[in-house]
Design a protein around this motif. Structure first.
Motif, PDB file in Angstrom:
ATOM      1  N   GLY A  14       0.907  -1.210   0.115  1.00 22.00           N
ATOM      2  CA  GLY A  14      -0.295   0.059   0.053  1.00 22.00           C
ATOM      3  C   GLY A  14       0.732   1.393  -0.011  1.00 22.00           C
ATOM      4  O   GLY A  14       1.956   1.213  -0.382  1.00 22.00           O
ATOM      5  N   ASN A  15       0.234   2.217   0.424  1.00 19.19           N
ATOM      6  CA  ASN A  15       0.903   3.745   0.449  1.00 19.19           C
ATOM      7  C   ASN A  15       2.228   3.872   1.507  1.00 19.19           C
ATOM      8  O   ASN A  15       2.971   4.390   1.128  1.00 19.19           O
ATOM      9  CB  ASN A  15      -0.189   4.584   0.616  1.00 19.19           C
ATOM     10  N   THR A  16       1.886   3.093   2.457  1.00 21.45           N
ATOM     11  CA  THR A  16       2.912   3.342   3.444  1.00 21.45           C
ATOM     12  C   THR A  16       4.293   2.600   2.887  1.00 21.45           C
ATOM     13  O   THR A  16       5.433   3.096   2.963  1.00 21.45           O
ATOM     14  CB  THR A  16       2.704   2.461   4.976  1.00 21.45           C
ATOM     15  N   PRO A  87      -0.572   3.850   8.397  1.00 24.92           N
ATOM     16  CA  PRO A  87      -1.477   4.526   7.813  1.00 24.92           C
ATOM     17  C   PRO A  87      -2.243   5.031   8.960  1.00 24.92           C
ATOM     18  O   PRO A  87      -2.370   4.382   9.908  1.00 24.92           O
ATOM     19  CB  PRO A  87      -2.424   3.276   6.997  1.00 24.92           C
ATOM     20  N   TYR A  89      -5.633   5.745  10.808  1.00 21.01           N
ATOM     21  CA  TYR A  89      -6.848   5.019  10.813  1.00 21.01           C
ATOM     22  C   TYR A  89      -7.644   5.741  11.887  1.00 21.01           C
ATOM     23  O   TYR A  89      -7.005   5.925  13.082  1.00 21.01           O
ATOM     24  CB  TYR A  89      -6.812   3.482  11.149  1.00 21.01           C
ATOM     25  N   GLY A  91      -7.711   9.049  12.679  1.00 20.27           N
ATOM     26  CA  GLY A  91      -7.056  10.222  12.990  1.00 20.27           C
ATOM     27  C   GLY A  91      -5.806   9.620  14.004  1.00 20.27           C
ATOM     28  O   GLY A  91      -5.149  10.711  14.488  1.00 20.27           O
ATOM     29  N   CYS A 123      -1.983   9.168   4.935  1.00 22.67           N
ATOM     30  CA  CYS A 123      -3.488   9.367   5.209  1.00 22.67           C
ATOM     31  C   CYS A 123      -4.307   9.832   3.576  1.00 22.67           C
ATOM     32  O   CYS A 123      -3.617  10.248   2.695  1.00 22.67           O
ATOM     33  CB  CYS A 123      -4.145  10.447   6.179  1.00 22.67           C
ATOM     34  N   ARG A 125      -6.771  11.951   3.767  1.00 22.25           N
ATOM     35  CA  ARG A 125      -7.156  13.506   4.003  1.00 22.25           C
ATOM     36  C   ARG A 125      -6.806  14.236   5.195  1.00 22.25           C
ATOM     37  O   ARG A 125      -6.274  15.199   5.271  1.00 22.25           O
ATOM     38  CB  ARG A 125      -8.540  13.753   3.634  1.00 22.25           C
ATOM     39  N   GLY A 157      -2.559   9.588   0.409  1.00 27.95           N
ATOM     40  CA  GLY A 157      -3.122   8.776  -0.819  1.00 27.95           C
ATOM     41  C   GLY A 157      -4.316   7.913  -0.185  1.00 27.95           C
ATOM     42  O   GLY A 157      -4.221   7.779   0.972  1.00 27.95           O
TER      43      GLY A 157
HETATM   44  C1  LIG Z   1     -10.270   1.775   9.352  1.00 24.10           C
HETATM   45  C2  LIG Z   1      -9.649   2.984   8.171  1.00 24.10           C
HETATM   46  C3  LIG Z   1      -9.677   4.161   8.842  1.00 24.10           C
HETATM   47  C4  LIG Z   1      -9.112   5.256   8.286  1.00 24.10           C
HETATM   48  N1  LIG Z   1      -9.045   6.644   8.631  1.00 24.10           N
HETATM   49  C5  LIG Z   1      -8.621   7.625   8.191  1.00 24.10           C
HETATM   50  C6  LIG Z   1      -8.430   8.865   8.755  1.00 24.10           C
HETATM   51  O1  LIG Z   1      -8.936   9.369   9.849  1.00 24.10           O
HETATM   52  N2  LIG Z   1      -8.162   9.980   7.843  1.00 24.10           N
HETATM   53  C7  LIG Z   1      -7.662   9.897   6.737  1.00 24.10           C
HETATM   54  O2  LIG Z   1      -7.139  10.839   6.246  1.00 24.10           O
HETATM   55  N3  LIG Z   1      -7.586   8.455   6.233  1.00 24.10           N
HETATM   56  C8  LIG Z   1      -8.158   7.482   6.510  1.00 24.10           C
HETATM   57  N4  LIG Z   1      -7.879   6.149   6.215  1.00 24.10           N
HETATM   58  C9  LIG Z   1      -7.427   5.855   4.728  1.00 24.10           C
HETATM   59  C10 LIG Z   1      -5.882   5.517   5.183  1.00 24.10           C
HETATM   60  O3  LIG Z   1      -5.241   6.066   5.825  1.00 24.10           O
HETATM   61  C11 LIG Z   1      -5.306   5.576   3.632  1.00 24.10           C
HETATM   62  O4  LIG Z   1      -6.241   4.927   2.448  1.00 24.10           O
HETATM   63  C12 LIG Z   1      -3.863   5.049   3.599  1.00 24.10           C
HETATM   64  O5  LIG Z   1      -3.446   5.584   2.459  1.00 24.10           O
HETATM   65  C13 LIG Z   1      -3.928   3.559   3.933  1.00 24.10           C
HETATM   66  O6  LIG Z   1      -2.318   3.352   3.948  1.00 24.10           O
HETATM   67  P1  LIG Z   1      -1.780   1.887   3.270  1.00 24.10           P
HETATM   68  O7  LIG Z   1      -2.240   1.964   1.700  1.00 24.10           O
HETATM   69  O8  LIG Z   1      -0.547   1.701   3.410  1.00 24.10           O
HETATM   70  O9  LIG Z   1      -2.533   0.984   4.019  1.00 24.10           O
HETATM   71  C14 LIG Z   1      -8.520   5.194   6.750  1.00 24.10           C
HETATM   72  C15 LIG Z   1      -8.509   3.902   6.478  1.00 24.10           C
HETATM   73  C16 LIG Z   1      -9.365   2.789   7.245  1.00 24.10           C
HETATM   74  C17 LIG Z   1      -8.962   1.228   6.432  1.00 24.10           C
END
Ligand SMILES: Cc1cc2nc3c(=O)[nH]c(=O)nc-3n(C[C@H](O)[C@H](O)[C@H](O)COP(=O)(O)O)c2cc1C
Length: 208
Positions: A14-16, A87, A89, A91, A123, A125, A157
């Motif tokens: 993923g993005n991380t 990532p 989640y 906040g 994140c 947003r 992302g």
């Molecule tokens: C359970 C959950 C909660 C999330 N909460 C937020 C959040 O609070 N703020 C935000 O901007 N994105 C949030 N996201 C989106 C992730 O942060 C975003 O898709 C990120 O790119 C995931 O990274 P990864 O691809 O490494 O897993 C959330 C995603 C999930 C699955």
């Protein structure tokens, strides 16, 4: 010299991961090795304060055979620095990343003490600064110098790989790698420049 990079996302690619891979690539330009260790997508236990890691004195968590905790601890015996990526989640950092960080430092603190550390948060947003601060806090009470960048160590992302479009975010990751490399060379008395390498800033605003 080697930096251990923890991918605290349940999404392996993923993005991380993409952000950490950018850091790894940049570190290699400074002749610094790195390894990305994935937290996995299976259950990760939180610390239960059993104290076994203190009583047996072998720097191992009792849950360590079920996840990467003990692997991180033993690899940090050989590594010179650590970067943990997560990532956001709700906040905050994804709970798997937090659980590993809390247990690895509690059980294996001696392998981390004094080594430079950084947190990275990804994140869609919002909430990244809060999550970033949360991940920095444990390092700050383990005598670990924190490494920053030209901005907070944050990139944006949602879907896997989308972070590649965050031009400034990836530059922030490369600058973090430059700062980490520079700090490691200073600490280990390797000849280096007076200031870390800098790229020309490539800002990318939300409103464009
Ligand atoms: C359970 C959950 C909660 C999330 N909460 C937020 C959040 O609070 N703020 C935000 O901007 N994105 C949030 N996201 C989106 C992730 O942060 C975003 O898709 C990120 O790119 C995931 O990274 P990864 O691809 O490494 O897993 C959330 C995603 C999930 C699955």
């Amino acid at each position: 010299m080697k930096v251990l990079l923890i991918n605290g996302s349940p999404r392996k690619s993923g993005n991380t991961y993409t952000a950490l891979a950018e850091i790894a690539k940049q570190l290699s330009k400074h002749d610094i090795k790195s390894e990305i260790l994935w937290v996995g997508n299976k259950a990760v236990r939180g610390c239960i304060a059993c104290g076994q890691c203190k009583s047996n004195g072998d720097k191992r968590c009792v849950f360590g055979d079920y996840d990467i905790c003990n692997e991180v601890i033993s690899k940090m015996g050989e590594c010179d620095a650590i970067i943990i990526g997560a990532p956001v989640y709700w906040g905050q950092p994804a709970s798997q990343a937090l659980a590993i960080q809390q247990r690895m430092l509690y059980a294996g603190g001696g392998n981390f003490q004094g080594k430079p550390a950084a947190a990275v948060c990804i994140c869609r947003r919002g909430g990244a600064t809060a999550a970033f601060q949360t991940l920095q806090m444990p390092f700050q009470m383990c005598n670990m110098p924190l490494i920053g960048s030209q901005y907070w160590n944050i990139a944006y992302g949602r879907e896997e790989g989308e972070v590649s479009k965050d031009i400034e975010g990836l530059q922030t990751m490369r600058t973090l790698a430059n700062n980490m490399a520079w700090m490691l060379k200073k600490i280990h008395d390797v000849n280096t420049t007076d200031t870390p390498e800098r790229e020309t800033w490539t800002p990318m605003h939300f409103i464009r």
